[in-house]
Structures are given as C-alpha cells and as structure tokens.
Design a protein around this motif. Structure first.
Motif, PDB file in Angstrom:
ATOM      1  N   ILE A  18     -37.837  32.970  44.979  1.00 13.51           N
ATOM      2  CA  ILE A  18     -37.317  33.857  46.015  1.00 13.51           C
ATOM      3  C   ILE A  18     -36.116  34.615  45.459  1.00 13.51           C
ATOM      4  O   ILE A  18     -35.174  34.006  44.953  1.00 13.51           O
ATOM      5  CB  ILE A  18     -36.896  33.064  47.269  1.00 13.51           C
ATOM      6  CG1 ILE A  18     -38.094  32.308  47.829  1.00 13.51           C
ATOM      7  CG2 ILE A  18     -36.273  33.990  48.311  1.00 13.51           C
ATOM      8  CD1 ILE A  18     -37.736  31.273  48.858  1.00 13.51           C
ATOM      9  N   GLY A  19     -36.185  35.923  45.553  1.00 17.34           N
ATOM     10  CA  GLY A  19     -35.042  36.773  45.220  1.00 17.34           C
ATOM     11  C   GLY A  19     -34.591  37.436  46.493  1.00 17.34           C
ATOM     12  O   GLY A  19     -35.374  38.098  47.162  1.00 17.34           O
ATOM     13  N   THR A  20     -33.336  37.272  46.847  1.00 17.49           N
ATOM     14  CA  THR A  20     -32.857  37.773  48.136  1.00 17.49           C
ATOM     15  C   THR A  20     -32.452  39.235  48.103  1.00 17.49           C
ATOM     16  O   THR A  20     -32.238  39.820  49.149  1.00 17.49           O
ATOM     17  CB  THR A  20     -31.641  36.961  48.621  1.00 17.49           C
ATOM     18  OG1 THR A  20     -30.567  37.194  47.714  1.00 17.49           O
ATOM     19  CG2 THR A  20     -31.967  35.500  48.726  1.00 17.49           C
ATOM     20  N   GLY A  21     -32.317  39.802  46.918  1.00 17.22           N
ATOM     21  CA  GLY A  21     -31.817  41.166  46.833  1.00 17.22           C
ATOM     22  C   GLY A  21     -30.299  41.225  46.893  1.00 17.22           C
ATOM     23  O   GLY A  21     -29.699  42.274  46.801  1.00 17.22           O
ATOM     24  N   LYS A  22     -29.673  40.081  47.082  1.00 15.78           N
ATOM     25  CA  LYS A  22     -28.211  39.997  47.120  1.00 15.78           C
ATOM     26  C   LYS A  22     -27.691  39.216  45.920  1.00 15.78           C
ATOM     27  O   LYS A  22     -26.628  38.624  45.970  1.00 15.78           O
ATOM     28  CB  LYS A  22     -27.755  39.327  48.413  1.00 15.78           C
ATOM     29  CG  LYS A  22     -28.077  40.122  49.652  1.00 15.78           C
ATOM     30  CD  LYS A  22     -27.538  39.427  50.878  1.00 15.78           C
ATOM     31  CE  LYS A  22     -27.814  40.275  52.105  1.00 15.78           C
ATOM     32  NZ  LYS A  22     -27.228  39.699  53.301  1.00 15.78           N
ATOM     33  N   GLY A  23     -28.488  39.194  44.868  1.00 12.41           N
ATOM     34  CA  GLY A  23     -28.072  38.490  43.664  1.00 12.41           C
ATOM     35  C   GLY A  23     -28.347  36.999  43.683  1.00 12.41           C
ATOM     36  O   GLY A  23     -27.880  36.271  42.822  1.00 12.41           O
ATOM     37  N   ILE A  24     -29.085  36.544  44.678  1.00 11.87           N
ATOM     38  CA  ILE A  24     -29.418  35.122  44.760  1.00 11.87           C
ATOM     39  C   ILE A  24     -30.886  34.955  44.384  1.00 11.87           C
ATOM     40  O   ILE A  24     -31.754  35.575  44.986  1.00 11.87           O
ATOM     41  CB  ILE A  24     -29.185  34.559  46.171  1.00 11.87           C
ATOM     42  CG1 ILE A  24     -27.728  34.764  46.591  1.00 11.87           C
ATOM     43  CG2 ILE A  24     -29.571  33.090  46.231  1.00 11.87           C
ATOM     44  CD1 ILE A  24     -27.469  34.426  48.043  1.00 11.87           C
ATOM     45  N   ALA A  25     -31.134  34.124  43.392  1.00 13.48           N
ATOM     46  CA  ALA A  25     -32.494  33.784  42.993  1.00 13.48           C
ATOM     47  C   ALA A  25     -32.671  32.283  43.181  1.00 13.48           C
ATOM     48  O   ALA A  25     -31.861  31.488  42.703  1.00 13.48           O
ATOM     49  CB  ALA A  25     -32.741  34.173  41.547  1.00 13.48           C
ATOM     50  N   ILE A  26     -33.707  31.914  43.908  1.00 10.46           N
ATOM     51  CA  ILE A  26     -33.978  30.510  44.184  1.00 10.46           C
ATOM     52  C   ILE A  26     -35.407  30.230  43.729  1.00 10.46           C
ATOM     53  O   ILE A  26     -36.331  30.956  44.088  1.00 10.46           O
ATOM     54  CB  ILE A  26     -33.845  30.195  45.685  1.00 10.46           C
ATOM     55  CG1 ILE A  26     -32.474  30.636  46.207  1.00 10.46           C
ATOM     56  CG2 ILE A  26     -34.091  28.719  45.959  1.00 10.46           C
ATOM     57  CD1 ILE A  26     -32.401  30.733  47.710  1.00 10.46           C
TER      58      ILE A  26
END
Length: 125
Positions: A18-26
């Motif tokens: 999951i990439g949130t588009g806010k610089g968070i990749a999970i």
C-alpha cells in the motif's frame, strides 16, 4: 496427482503493498517486522528472526515513524523491567488494520488462487 500438489493453493497468498501518496509505504516486510517486534520485544531480535540486518530493520521502522509523523515503535531503556521495544498504539492499530485487510483479501481471493494453482498443476513437467 499427489495430495500435497493438489493442496498447493493453501500455501499461496497475495501479498499487499500500500502506498498512501503521502510518502507512506506499507507492505509485507514492514508488517512482518512489526509482528516480530510485538512477539520478541526487540528490534534486534525481530531482525534476527526475519534474517534481516539490524540496520535494515531500523530503517524500515524509521520510515514508518517518519511517514506517520509519530512513532509506530517505541523503546524503553534499561531500568528495573529491563527495557525493550514495543508497538505504540499507532503501531498496534497499523498491524491490526493491515492484518484484517490481508485476511479479507485472502478470503475473497481463495477461489481464484485455487483456480490459478490448478492451472499450474496441469503444466507438463
């Protein structure tokens, strides 16, 4: 066909990134690390469990902490209880939500996974 081959689809699971588009990749690596930290109470022990260099584990945790703007993991040093590392409420929530999403996706995709594995089982050796 041997029974272990016909049941191979039980071992196949989608892995979620999951990439949130806010610089968070999970993804699976970070989530597996959070699970291991929750079980071991230590970043170093979690890294060993996952056969991952400590520095990589620390960088993965740091990227989550930076991305969320607050810690997903916290450490307590020494003292009477011996210190340790634990998931913050945010880290626990992240792990819980990802695990629930993973379960829903696995449940919803089980028929398609079985069909794909059946196709692969029919390939000539």
């Amino acid at each position: 066909m041997a029974s272990d081959e016909s049941n191979s689809h039980h071992l196949v699971r989608p892995r979620i990134h999951i990439g949130t588009g806010k610089g968070i990749a999970i993804g699976p690596g970070k989530i597996d690390l959070l699970r291991a930290i929750a079980q071991t109470g230590s970043i170093a022990a979690a890294a060993r469990t996952l056969k991952m260099p400590y520095k990589r584990a620390w960088l993965l945790i740091d990227s989550l902490n930076q991305g969320f703007g607050r810690p997903v993991v916290s450490t307590a040093s020494g003292g009477k209880e011996g210190g340790g590392t634990f998931l913050t409420p945010l880290g626990e929530n992240l792990l819980e939500r990802y695990t629930a999403l993973e379960q829903r996706i696995n449940d919803a995709s089980s028929q398609e996974i079985k069909a794909l594995c059946d196709l692969a089982d029919r390939l000539p050796e």
